[in-house]
Design a protein around this motif. Structure first.
Motif, PDB file in Angstrom:
ATOM      1  N   TYR A 150    -140.628 -31.129   6.292  1.00 24.05           N
ATOM      2  CA  TYR A 150    -142.060 -31.429   6.278  1.00 24.05           C
ATOM      3  C   TYR A 150    -142.815 -30.173   5.878  1.00 24.05           C
ATOM      4  CZ  TYR A 150    -146.810 -32.159   7.944  1.00 24.05           C
ATOM      5  OH  TYR A 150    -148.181 -32.239   8.016  1.00 24.05           O
ATOM      6  N   ARG A 151    -143.760 -30.323   4.964  1.00 20.91           N
ATOM      7  CA  ARG A 151    -144.659 -29.232   4.585  1.00 20.91           C
ATOM      8  C   ARG A 151    -146.095 -29.737   4.663  1.00 20.91           C
ATOM      9  NH1 ARG A 151    -142.616 -24.762   1.563  1.00 20.91           N
ATOM     10  NH2 ARG A 151    -140.361 -24.875   1.240  1.00 20.91           N
ATOM     11  N   GLY A 152    -146.984 -28.901   5.165  1.00 20.60           N
ATOM     12  CA  GLY A 152    -148.367 -29.303   5.250  1.00 20.60           C
ATOM     13  C   GLY A 152    -149.294 -28.108   5.367  1.00 20.60           C
ATOM     14  N   VAL A 153    -150.573 -28.373   5.182  1.00 23.98           N
ATOM     15  CA  VAL A 153    -151.605 -27.366   5.385  1.00 23.98           C
ATOM     16  C   VAL A 153    -152.273 -27.663   6.721  1.00 23.98           C
ATOM     17  CG1 VAL A 153    -153.749 -26.365   4.524  1.00 23.98           C
ATOM     18  CG2 VAL A 153    -151.971 -27.089   2.911  1.00 23.98           C
ATOM     19  N   LEU A 154    -152.248 -26.698   7.617  1.00 23.42           N
ATOM     20  CA  LEU A 154    -152.816 -26.859   8.954  1.00 23.42           C
ATOM     21  C   LEU A 154    -154.149 -26.123   9.039  1.00 23.42           C
ATOM     22  CD1 LEU A 154    -149.572 -26.139  11.010  1.00 23.42           C
ATOM     23  CD2 LEU A 154    -150.339 -28.312  10.049  1.00 23.42           C
ATOM     24  N   ARG A 155    -154.980 -26.586   9.976  1.00 18.35           N
ATOM     25  CA  ARG A 155    -156.278 -25.930  10.176  1.00 18.35           C
ATOM     26  C   ARG A 155    -156.555 -25.786  11.664  1.00 18.35           C
ATOM     27  NH1 ARG A 155    -160.337 -24.368   7.141  1.00 18.35           N
ATOM     28  NH2 ARG A 155    -162.447 -24.213   7.985  1.00 18.35           N
ATOM     29  N   ALA A 156    -156.885 -24.564  12.064  1.00 18.78           N
ATOM     30  CA  ALA A 156    -157.247 -24.278  13.452  1.00 18.78           C
ATOM     31  C   ALA A 156    -158.145 -23.059  13.467  1.00 18.78           C
ATOM     32  CB  ALA A 156    -155.996 -24.035  14.294  1.00 18.78           C
ATOM     33  N   ALA A 157    -159.124 -23.058  14.346  1.00 16.72           N
ATOM     34  CA  ALA A 157    -160.049 -21.931  14.507  1.00 16.72           C
ATOM     35  C   ALA A 157    -160.703 -21.543  13.186  1.00 16.72           C
ATOM     36  CB  ALA A 157    -159.334 -20.736  15.113  1.00 16.72           C
ATOM     37  N   GLY A 158    -161.022 -22.546  12.354  1.00 16.73           N
ATOM     38  CA  GLY A 158    -161.722 -22.285  11.098  1.00 16.73           C
ATOM     39  C   GLY A 158    -160.864 -21.703  10.003  1.00 16.73           C
ATOM     40  N   GLU A 171    -147.709 -19.278   9.091  1.00 17.51           N
ATOM     41  CA  GLU A 171    -148.359 -17.976   8.981  1.00 17.51           C
ATOM     42  C   GLU A 171    -149.512 -17.902   9.972  1.00 17.51           C
ATOM     43  OE1 GLU A 171    -149.446 -17.273   4.936  1.00 17.51           O
ATOM     44  OE2 GLU A 171    -147.458 -17.791   4.163  1.00 17.51           O
ATOM     45  N   PRO A 172    -149.408 -17.073  11.004  1.00 16.68           N
ATOM     46  CA  PRO A 172    -150.419 -17.053  12.055  1.00 16.68           C
ATOM     47  C   PRO A 172    -151.723 -16.365  11.680  1.00 16.68           C
ATOM     48  CG  PRO A 172    -148.790 -15.376  12.472  1.00 16.68           C
ATOM     49  CD  PRO A 172    -148.310 -16.142  11.269  1.00 16.68           C
ATOM     50  N   GLY A 173    -151.733 -15.617  10.569  1.00 24.12           N
ATOM     51  CA  GLY A 173    -152.949 -14.923  10.159  1.00 24.12           C
ATOM     52  C   GLY A 173    -152.918 -13.447  10.522  1.00 24.12           C
ATOM     53  N   PRO A 174    -153.970 -12.724  10.177  1.00 26.92           N
ATOM     54  CA  PRO A 174    -153.985 -11.271  10.389  1.00 26.92           C
ATOM     55  C   PRO A 174    -154.062 -10.894  11.864  1.00 26.92           C
ATOM     56  CG  PRO A 174    -156.125 -12.036   9.610  1.00 26.92           C
ATOM     57  CD  PRO A 174    -155.199 -13.212   9.516  1.00 26.92           C
ATOM     58  N   VAL A 175    -153.464  -9.763  12.182  1.00 28.19           N
ATOM     59  CA  VAL A 175    -153.462  -9.235  13.547  1.00 28.19           C
ATOM     60  C   VAL A 175    -154.230  -7.920  13.570  1.00 28.19           C
ATOM     61  CG1 VAL A 175    -152.021  -8.344  15.421  1.00 28.19           C
ATOM     62  CG2 VAL A 175    -151.243 -10.306  14.076  1.00 28.19           C
ATOM     63  N   GLU A 176    -155.137  -7.773  14.514  1.00 26.77           N
ATOM     64  CA  GLU A 176    -155.868  -6.526  14.697  1.00 26.77           C
ATOM     65  C   GLU A 176    -155.202  -5.721  15.809  1.00 26.77           C
ATOM     66  OE1 GLU A 176    -159.908  -7.438  15.511  1.00 26.77           O
ATOM     67  OE2 GLU A 176    -160.247  -8.493  13.603  1.00 26.77           O
ATOM     68  N   LEU A 177    -154.996  -4.428  15.561  1.00 27.39           N
ATOM     69  CA  LEU A 177    -154.332  -3.547  16.519  1.00 27.39           C
ATOM     70  C   LEU A 177    -155.188  -2.322  16.801  1.00 27.39           C
ATOM     71  CD1 LEU A 177    -150.808  -3.644  14.859  1.00 27.39           C
ATOM     72  CD2 LEU A 177    -151.324  -4.589  17.106  1.00 27.39           C
ATOM     73  N   ALA A 203    -144.800 -26.815  18.010  1.00 30.43           N
ATOM     74  CA  ALA A 203    -144.652 -28.166  18.550  1.00 30.43           C
ATOM     75  C   ALA A 203    -145.311 -29.206  17.647  1.00 30.43           C
ATOM     76  CB  ALA A 203    -145.251 -28.227  19.954  1.00 30.43           C
ATOM     77  N   ALA A 204    -146.502 -28.882  17.130  1.00 28.92           N
ATOM     78  CA  ALA A 204    -147.204 -29.821  16.247  1.00 28.92           C
ATOM     79  C   ALA A 204    -146.431 -30.052  14.955  1.00 28.92           C
ATOM     80  CB  ALA A 204    -148.606 -29.301  15.944  1.00 28.92           C
ATOM     81  N   LEU A 205    -145.841 -28.998  14.396  1.00 27.87           N
ATOM     82  CA  LEU A 205    -145.048 -29.148  13.174  1.00 27.87           C
ATOM     83  C   LEU A 205    -143.829 -30.026  13.413  1.00 27.87           C
ATOM     84  CD1 LEU A 205    -145.315 -25.528  11.756  1.00 27.87           C
ATOM     85  CD2 LEU A 205    -146.039 -27.612  10.568  1.00 27.87           C
ATOM     86  N   ALA A 206    -143.169 -29.865  14.558  1.00 25.59           N
ATOM     87  CA  ALA A 206    -142.030 -30.729  14.882  1.00 25.59           C
ATOM     88  C   ALA A 206    -142.477 -32.175  15.056  1.00 25.59           C
ATOM     89  CB  ALA A 206    -141.343 -30.228  16.149  1.00 25.59           C
ATOM     90  N   SER A 223    -156.054 -33.821   3.026  1.00 27.28           N
ATOM     91  CA  SER A 223    -155.536 -32.570   2.468  1.00 27.28           C
ATOM     92  C   SER A 223    -154.977 -31.609   3.508  1.00 27.28           C
ATOM     93  CB  SER A 223    -156.647 -31.848   1.680  1.00 27.28           C
ATOM     94  OG  SER A 223    -157.754 -31.563   2.529  1.00 27.28           O
ATOM     95  N   GLU A 224    -155.261 -31.825   4.799  1.00 31.84           N
ATOM     96  CA  GLU A 224    -154.786 -30.906   5.820  1.00 31.84           C
ATOM     97  C   GLU A 224    -154.743 -31.582   7.178  1.00 31.84           C
ATOM     98  OE1 GLU A 224    -157.540 -27.654   5.561  1.00 31.84           O
ATOM     99  OE2 GLU A 224    -159.062 -28.672   6.754  1.00 31.84           O
ATOM    100  N   VAL A 225    -154.128 -30.898   8.127  1.00 31.35           N
ATOM    101  CA  VAL A 225    -153.996 -31.402   9.491  1.00 31.35           C
ATOM    102  C   VAL A 225    -154.732 -30.451  10.424  1.00 31.35           C
ATOM    103  CG1 VAL A 225    -152.399 -31.990  11.348  1.00 31.35           C
ATOM    104  CG2 VAL A 225    -151.757 -32.434   8.970  1.00 31.35           C
ATOM    105  N   SER A 226    -155.703 -30.961  11.163  1.00 32.10           N
ATOM    106  CA  SER A 226    -156.464 -30.138  12.099  1.00 32.10           C
ATOM    107  C   SER A 226    -155.790 -30.140  13.467  1.00 32.10           C
ATOM    108  CB  SER A 226    -157.899 -30.660  12.235  1.00 32.10           C
ATOM    109  OG  SER A 226    -158.586 -30.552  11.017  1.00 32.10           O
ATOM    110  N   LEU A 227    -155.754 -28.977  14.103  1.00 32.91           N
ATOM    111  CA  LEU A 227    -155.147 -28.832  15.414  1.00 32.91           C
ATOM    112  C   LEU A 227    -156.158 -28.274  16.401  1.00 32.91           C
ATOM    113  CD1 LEU A 227    -151.763 -27.122  14.396  1.00 32.91           C
ATOM    114  CD2 LEU A 227    -152.229 -29.567  14.616  1.00 32.91           C
ATOM    115  N   ARG A 228    -156.163 -28.831  17.618  1.00 32.97           N
ATOM    116  CA  ARG A 228    -156.950 -28.271  18.710  1.00 32.97           C
ATOM    117  C   ARG A 228    -156.025 -28.088  19.907  1.00 32.97           C
ATOM    118  NH1 ARG A 228    -162.527 -31.260  19.898  1.00 32.97           N
ATOM    119  NH2 ARG A 228    -162.826 -29.319  21.071  1.00 32.97           N
ATOM    120  N   PHE A 229    -156.160 -26.961  20.584  1.00 34.62           N
ATOM    121  CA  PHE A 229    -155.251 -26.588  21.658  1.00 34.62           C
ATOM    122  C   PHE A 229    -156.015 -26.478  22.978  1.00 34.62           C
ATOM    123  CE2 PHE A 229    -154.069 -24.448  17.682  1.00 34.62           C
ATOM    124  CZ  PHE A 229    -152.824 -25.018  17.448  1.00 34.62           C
TER     125      PHE A 229
END
Length: 247
Positions: free
Chosen positions: A92-100, A119-125, A78-81, A56-62
């Protein structure tokens, strides 16, 4: 020791088809974290992305030479390419998973390259403290005559200080220094671009393109949109494969 470790080199966040940040991308393999840190060094890149495809998803570790990162924007491009090139087809469309966190990613073929968006997720400022100023500005050589107003501490996995400086270029340009993770200067730091986009969105700017990498001789451009949600993008090319790495 693993021999014949297959590593694809992806140039992420190209500018007009050139430059970009060379990134090592490979399928998940049974390595220790210490061994994973050797992969970008042996591949001649600053970062390595380990990709694990599930139903159901692709896990990424950096990883960099300095350790694991909770997130990496240009590494995600790079991973999407890499995934799009292997899948074939125009998109290509997919659901990615990183940092939970799970998030959507997409890559559209443009000739031999791919335009990736996620979508990188929320940013705190927040405002920087005097102590943070004292530790960062002197090493950067930023003085009162070059400093512009509007500095922020921004976090999207790891905190970073956004330091605006006076420029006459007419374009958004940035440099990212991260010696604590083994990267003295990053060619293309998409997560910092996301932080900048989130900050500028509060001032009415919702679409940006940021140039990086010129000081390193590898021009890169990252795009970001804050309308309606924050999205990061870049053009990437799977430049080649490195085999027979031993870690």
């Amino acid at each position: 020791m693993i021999s014949r470790l297959s590593v694809s080199i992806v140039r992420a966040c190209l500018r007009a088809g050139t430059g970009g940040s060379p990134t090592a991308v490979l399928d998940e393999v049974p390595l220790s974290d210490e061994e994973r840190c050797r992969v970008p060094v042996l591949a001649g890149t600053s970062h390595a992305v380990f990709v694990s495809v599930h139903a159901s998803e692709v896990s990424l570790r950096f990883f960099t030479a300095g350790g694991e990162l909770p997130a990496c924007g240009h590494g995600t491009v790079a991973a999407l390419a890499f995934l799009a090139a292997r899948a074939g087809g125009p998109e290509y469309r997919g659901v990615l998973r990183a940092a939970g966190r799970s998030f959507a990613g997409r890559a559209v073929r443009e000739g031999a390259r791919f335009r990736a968006v996620f979508e990188p997720g929320p940013v705190e400022l927040r405002e920087p403290t005097p102590d943070e100023w004292a530790h960062v500005l002197p090493p950067l050589g930023v003085t009162s005559d070059t400093l512009a107003p509007g500095a922020r501490v921004a976090s999207i996995g790891r905190a970073r200080l956004l330091v605006p400086v006076v420029s006459r270029s007419g374009r958004l340009a940035a440099r990212m220094f991260a010696p604590s993770i083994g990267v003295p200067e990053d060619i293309a730091n998409a997560n910092s671009t996301a932080c900048l986009a989130a900050d500028l969105a509060g001032r009415g700017v919702t679409e940006i393109a940021v140039d990086m990498g010129d000081a390193l001789g590898s021009p890169a451009t990252i795009t970001a949109s804050a309308r309606p949600v924050l999205r990061l993008g870049g053009v990437a090319e799977v430049a080649g494969a490195v085999r027979e790495l031993s870690v």
